[in-house]
Design an enzyme around this catalytic site. Structure first.
Site, PDB file in Angstrom:
ATOM      1  N   GLN A  43       1.123  -1.560   0.091  1.00 34.09           N
ATOM      2  CA  GLN A  43      -0.074  -0.153  -0.360  1.00 34.09           C
ATOM      3  C   GLN A  43       0.742   1.477  -0.380  1.00 34.09           C
ATOM      4  O   GLN A  43       1.993   1.625   0.892  1.00 34.09           O
ATOM      5  CB  GLN A  43      -1.001   0.277   1.287  1.00 34.09           C
ATOM      6  CG  GLN A  43      -2.006   1.013   1.633  1.00 34.09           C
ATOM      7  CD  GLN A  43      -2.184   1.420   2.799  1.00 34.09           C
ATOM      8  OE1 GLN A  43      -2.414   2.610   3.572  1.00 34.09           O
ATOM      9  NE2 GLN A  43      -2.746   0.190   3.238  1.00 34.09           N
ATOM     10  N   LYS A  47       1.053  11.188   3.444  1.00 32.69           N
ATOM     11  CA  LYS A  47       0.151  11.694   3.843  1.00 32.69           C
ATOM     12  C   LYS A  47       0.091  13.230   3.156  1.00 32.69           C
ATOM     13  O   LYS A  47      -0.067  14.362   3.292  1.00 32.69           O
ATOM     14  CB  LYS A  47       0.053  11.736   5.067  1.00 32.69           C
ATOM     15  CG  LYS A  47       0.097  10.198   5.993  1.00 32.69           C
ATOM     16  CD  LYS A  47      -1.352  10.084   5.761  1.00 32.69           C
ATOM     17  CE  LYS A  47      -2.529  10.028   5.996  1.00 32.69           C
ATOM     18  NZ  LYS A  47      -3.796   9.246   5.499  1.00 32.69           N
ATOM     19  N   SER A 114     -10.520   0.630   7.298  1.00 33.60           N
ATOM     20  CA  SER A 114      -9.576   0.951   8.749  1.00 33.60           C
ATOM     21  C   SER A 114     -10.611   0.733   9.894  1.00 33.60           C
ATOM     22  O   SER A 114     -11.833   1.506   9.693  1.00 33.60           O
ATOM     23  CB  SER A 114      -9.126   2.325   8.843  1.00 33.60           C
ATOM     24  OG  SER A 114      -7.871   2.098   8.095  1.00 33.60           O
ATOM     25  N   SER A 210       6.889   0.786  10.014  1.00 31.16           N
ATOM     26  CA  SER A 210       8.467   1.197  10.253  1.00 31.16           C
ATOM     27  C   SER A 210       9.476  -0.027  10.642  1.00 31.16           C
ATOM     28  O   SER A 210      10.501   0.085  10.050  1.00 31.16           O
ATOM     29  CB  SER A 210       8.004   1.503  11.717  1.00 31.16           C
ATOM     30  OG  SER A 210       7.179   0.816  12.633  1.00 31.16           O
ATOM     31  N   LYS A 369      -4.276 -17.568  36.016  1.00 34.09           N
ATOM     32  CA  LYS A 369      -4.635 -18.415  37.624  1.00 34.09           C
ATOM     33  C   LYS A 369      -5.776 -16.963  37.960  1.00 34.09           C
ATOM     34  O   LYS A 369      -5.848 -15.880  38.726  1.00 34.09           O
ATOM     35  CB  LYS A 369      -4.318 -18.557  38.648  1.00 34.09           C
ATOM     36  CG  LYS A 369      -4.421 -19.372  39.686  1.00 34.09           C
ATOM     37  CD  LYS A 369      -4.201 -18.778  40.655  1.00 34.09           C
ATOM     38  CE  LYS A 369      -3.490 -17.747  41.218  1.00 34.09           C
ATOM     39  NZ  LYS A 369      -4.951 -17.364  42.172  1.00 34.09           N
ATOM     40  N   CYS A 468      -3.497 -16.002  46.308  1.00 35.62           N
ATOM     41  CA  CYS A 468      -1.835 -15.370  45.591  1.00 35.62           C
ATOM     42  C   CYS A 468      -1.150 -16.815  45.616  1.00 35.62           C
ATOM     43  O   CYS A 468      -0.266 -16.719  44.450  1.00 35.62           O
ATOM     44  CB  CYS A 468      -1.289 -14.289  46.162  1.00 35.62           C
ATOM     45  SG  CYS A 468      -3.222 -12.683  46.248  1.00 35.62           S
TER      46      CYS A 468
HETATM   47  C1  LIG Z   1      -1.234   3.269   9.301  1.00 38.26           C
HETATM   48  C2  LIG Z   1      -1.934   2.379  10.042  1.00 38.26           C
HETATM   49  N1  LIG Z   1      -3.347   2.254  10.271  1.00 38.26           N
HETATM   50  C3  LIG Z   1      -3.878   2.447  11.905  1.00 38.26           C
HETATM   51  C4  LIG Z   1      -4.348   1.935  12.607  1.00 38.26           C
HETATM   52  O1  LIG Z   1      -4.444   1.188  13.105  1.00 38.26           O
HETATM   53  O2  LIG Z   1      -5.420   2.117  11.829  1.00 38.26           O
HETATM   54  S1  LIG Z   1      -1.760   2.005  12.911  1.00 38.26           S
HETATM   55  C5  LIG Z   1      -0.995   2.492  11.675  1.00 38.26           C
HETATM   56  C6  LIG Z   1       0.460   2.860  11.172  1.00 38.26           C
HETATM   57  C7  LIG Z   1       0.916   1.159  11.595  1.00 38.26           C
HETATM   58  O3  LIG Z   1       2.619   1.443  11.548  1.00 38.26           O
HETATM   59  P1  LIG Z   1       3.969   0.441  11.988  1.00 38.26           P
HETATM   60  O4  LIG Z   1       3.894  -0.840  12.017  1.00 38.26           O
HETATM   61  O5  LIG Z   1       4.704   1.533  12.144  1.00 38.26           O
HETATM   62  O6  LIG Z   1       3.710   0.578  13.924  1.00 38.26           O
HETATM   63  C1  LIG Z   2      -4.920   3.269   8.493  1.00 38.58           C
HETATM   64  C2  LIG Z   2      -4.522   1.908   8.321  1.00 38.58           C
HETATM   65  C3  LIG Z   2      -5.382   1.035   8.763  1.00 38.58           C
HETATM   66  N1  LIG Z   2      -4.306  -0.321   7.800  1.00 38.58           N
HETATM   67  C4  LIG Z   2      -4.030  -1.021   7.163  1.00 38.58           C
HETATM   68  C5  LIG Z   2      -4.019  -1.764   6.509  1.00 38.58           C
HETATM   69  F1  LIG Z   2      -3.492  -2.771   7.417  1.00 38.58           F
HETATM   70  F2  LIG Z   2      -3.457  -1.578   5.292  1.00 38.58           F
HETATM   71  F3  LIG Z   2      -5.219  -2.398   6.235  1.00 38.58           F
HETATM   72  N2  LIG Z   2      -4.026   0.686   6.061  1.00 38.58           N
HETATM   73  C6  LIG Z   2      -3.969   1.848   6.352  1.00 38.58           C
HETATM   74  N3  LIG Z   2      -3.652   2.518   5.718  1.00 38.58           N
HETATM   75 MG   LIG Z   3      -6.232   7.604   6.477  1.00 43.89          MG
END
Ligand SMILES: Cc1nc(C(=O)O)sc1CCOP(=O)(O)O
Ligand SMILES: C=C1C=NC(C(F)(F)F)=NC1=N
Ligand SMILES: [Mg+2]
Length: 541
Positions: A43, A47, A114, A210, A369, A468
């Site tokens: 993808q 931004k 999302s 990342s 537990k 505990c």
């Molecule tokens: C693009 C994106 N969407 C998210 C969501 O929660 O919908 S979290 C996210 C970024 C994920 O980046 P990394 O793998 O670096 O943590």
């Molecule tokens: C905000 C996002 C959340 N999920 C995904 C994906 F994992 F690709 F479905 N892509 C995005 N850009």
């Molecule tokens: Mg978006």
């Protein structure tokens, strides 16, 4: 080329980000290295770039994807996707509404959405199969990549709940990827735990930004993720996980062998626990033959975890700082040493629910537990009546067995529900996981589950830290065991041992004071008396 939607491989989904590229790498080079090492879907997510630049990038990346026969999805920008005839688009909750997107891109393009909440799944269900093809479920863990993220991390359990919602709404056409803070140190746990309760669905893939885009060697990072995805087995503890459905639980021989191993290996049991339990728990641990350490020093956890036969008991009745507990959980998971988790007061207050949920999402536990209230709440039963046909006894028994199995299944752990009857269920499924098709061959009712009944021991409820200290006993046997022992058998033996010591102690004490002392004595003597004379009733359910 148009990709047939049901042939899209969602297993390793790279979402690009050109703002985190290391020195000497380019968007193109990172994506190319990722494609060469097993990324199955790409993808392009930009931004803050001008449309012209975005289009140029998109055309370049599209050529690369075509070379590897991997579909290209464009994030947010429907116009760019149409302009280059991409294979699909991904939109978030604040982007163009799905019905409009489908109208613009036509029926053959892939549309991703999302999703973070179950009400969004209900909306998805209303649209029906012609709209959303896959959902990105997130965020699983905290991430810095998505700026101004409005959602809080949902953990593997949050993902599983979305999978449940897809099933409950009969959304069988939609594929799923988990996203948010996914890295080699946590995707095994995500793949292992993210299943619907029916076992019919697991996630179809994971999505990362990342871990690959910020990697100096994007190829190696990709390969690392690919290997974990393809492994299908999570060895989170160096004990013998098994996929058996029925165990031959021979209490006397097992317990004798396990106690001999505790005596020989003298496990270190690190307690992160509440102030009231600390002293009694340490004495119980010593009585059984283990060596306790009550440590809440963050820097110490890694050293302690490396001590042979170490085990960790986390009892959230403690006020240890969250970071201390998380560090300890990570340290013991890293060296595959057992962790027992006791979610004290779960559901009593929102604070405790949030605290426990955060910790439950932070690691893989060999045993969870809790008492009846805690387990019922963890299973989401609290307050939910389940029919009134069965009379009190059975009603509780079936309900508690069900709740214990659900906790075991959801967290892939050995779940223990203590009370007048003690329930123990093995949800580890031998450490196995698979993408997409859940745990089809194994469902909730197949999970091994036993109930240990030893007759009521009312005094147990009259002393501090009795529950505990069962945690201390379980951690001792798990920690002391040789690596070819099975955690379910170890936990059952620990519960039987503790229950039997409680029964014997209640026979020889005249009040809670002497009971406290007698319990220690009986545990201490368990080495010396012959367990064969003990006969707790264990019933397989
Ligand atoms: C693009 C994106 N969407 C998210 C969501 O929660 O919908 S979290 C996210 C970024 C994920 O980046 P990394 O793998 O670096 O943590
Ligand atoms: C905000 C996002 C959340 N999920 C995904 C994906 F994992 F690709 F479905 N892509 C995005 N850009
Ligand atoms: Mg978006």
């Amino acid at each position: 080329m148009v990709f047939a939607k049901d042939e899209v491989d969602y297993s390793l989904y790279l979402v690009t980000d050109s703002t985190m590229l290391p020195e000497g790498t380019t968007l193109y080079s990172q994506v190319e290295n990722a494609l060469e090492n097993g990324v199955s879907l790409v993808q392009l997510r930009e931004k803050n770039v001008d449309t012209k630049k975005f289009i140029e990038e998109a055309i370049e990346i599209q050529k690369l994807c075509k070379k590897f026969e991997v579909p290209l999805i464009i994030n947010d920008r429907i116009d760019v996707a149409l302009a280059i005839d991409a294979d699909g688009v991904h939109v978030g909750q604040d982007d163009m509404p799905i019905p409009m997107v489908r109208k613009l891109v036509g029926p053959d393009k892939i549309i991703g959405w999302s999703v973070g909440y179950t009400h969004e799944v209900e909306q998805l269900a209303q649209w029906g199969p012609d709209y959303v093809d896959y959902i990105g479920i997130g965020m699983v863990f905290p991430t810095n990549t998505k700026k101004n993220a409005k959602k809080s991390p949902m953990g593997p359990r949050g993902v599983a709940r979305i999978l449940d919602a897809l099933e409950n709404n009969n959304v069988d056409w939609c594929r799923t990827v988990a996203i948010g803070g996914l890295h080699p140190d946590n995707i095994s746990r995500v793949l292992y735990q993210c299943n619907s309760l029916s076992g019919q669905r697991s996630i179809d893939g994971i999505s990362v930004v990342s871990d690959i885009m910020a990697a100096k060697d994007a190829g190696a990072a990709t390969k690392n993720l690919r290997d974990i995805l393809d492994k299908g087995y999570y060895s989170f503890v160096n004990l013998q996980l098994s996929i058996k459905t029925i165990y031959d639980l021979d209490f006397s021989s097992h317990t004798k062998r396990f106690l001999e191993q505790v005596a020989k290996n003298r496990p270190l049991v690190q307690h992160i626990t509440n102030k009231v339990h600390q002293n009694f728990g340490a004495n119980v641990t010593l009585a059984i033959g283990s060596s306790p350490i009550m440590s809440e020093i963050k820097e110490e956890a890694n050293d302690l975890a490396h001590i042979p036969h170490a085990a960790l008991l986390v009892n959230t009745g403690s006020v240890a700082p969250l970071e201390v507990v998380k560090t300890a959980i990570q340290a013991y998971n890293d060296v595959k040493r057992p962790i027992v988790f006791d979610p004290v007061g779960y559901s009593a207050t929102t604070t405790r629910i949030v605290l426990n949920d955060t910790l439950l999402a932070s690691g893989q536990f060999t045993c969870i537990k809790g008492n009846t209230g805690e387990i019922l709440s963890l299973a989401g039963f609290s307050g939910k009546m389940r029919g009134v046909d069965a009379h009190e006894g059975d009603f509780d028994k079936n309900l508690l067995a069900q709740a214990t199995r659900e906790v075991a299944f959801r967290f892939r752990t050995i779940a223990v529900c203590t009370g007048e009857l003690d329930f123990i269920a093995d949800g580890t499924l031998g450490g196995t996981y698979s993408l997409s098709d859940g745990t089809k061959d194994r469902v909730l009712k197949d999970l091994p589950c036993v109930v240990v009944s030893n007759g009521p021991i009312p005094l147990m409820g009259d002393i501090t830290a009795s529950g505990c200290s069962l945690g201390s006993t379980i951690a001792s046997l798990l920690g002391g065991a040789n690596s070819d022992e099975n955690p379910f058998e170890l936990v059952v033996a620990a519960v039987e041992l503790y229950k039997e010591a409680g029964r014997l102690a209640s026979l020889s004490s005249e009040g809670s004071g002497s009971f406290h002392v007698q319990l220690i004595d009986k545990l201490y003597n368990c080495f010396r008396s012959n367990p064969r004379t003990w006969a707790p009733k264990v019933e397989t359910l």
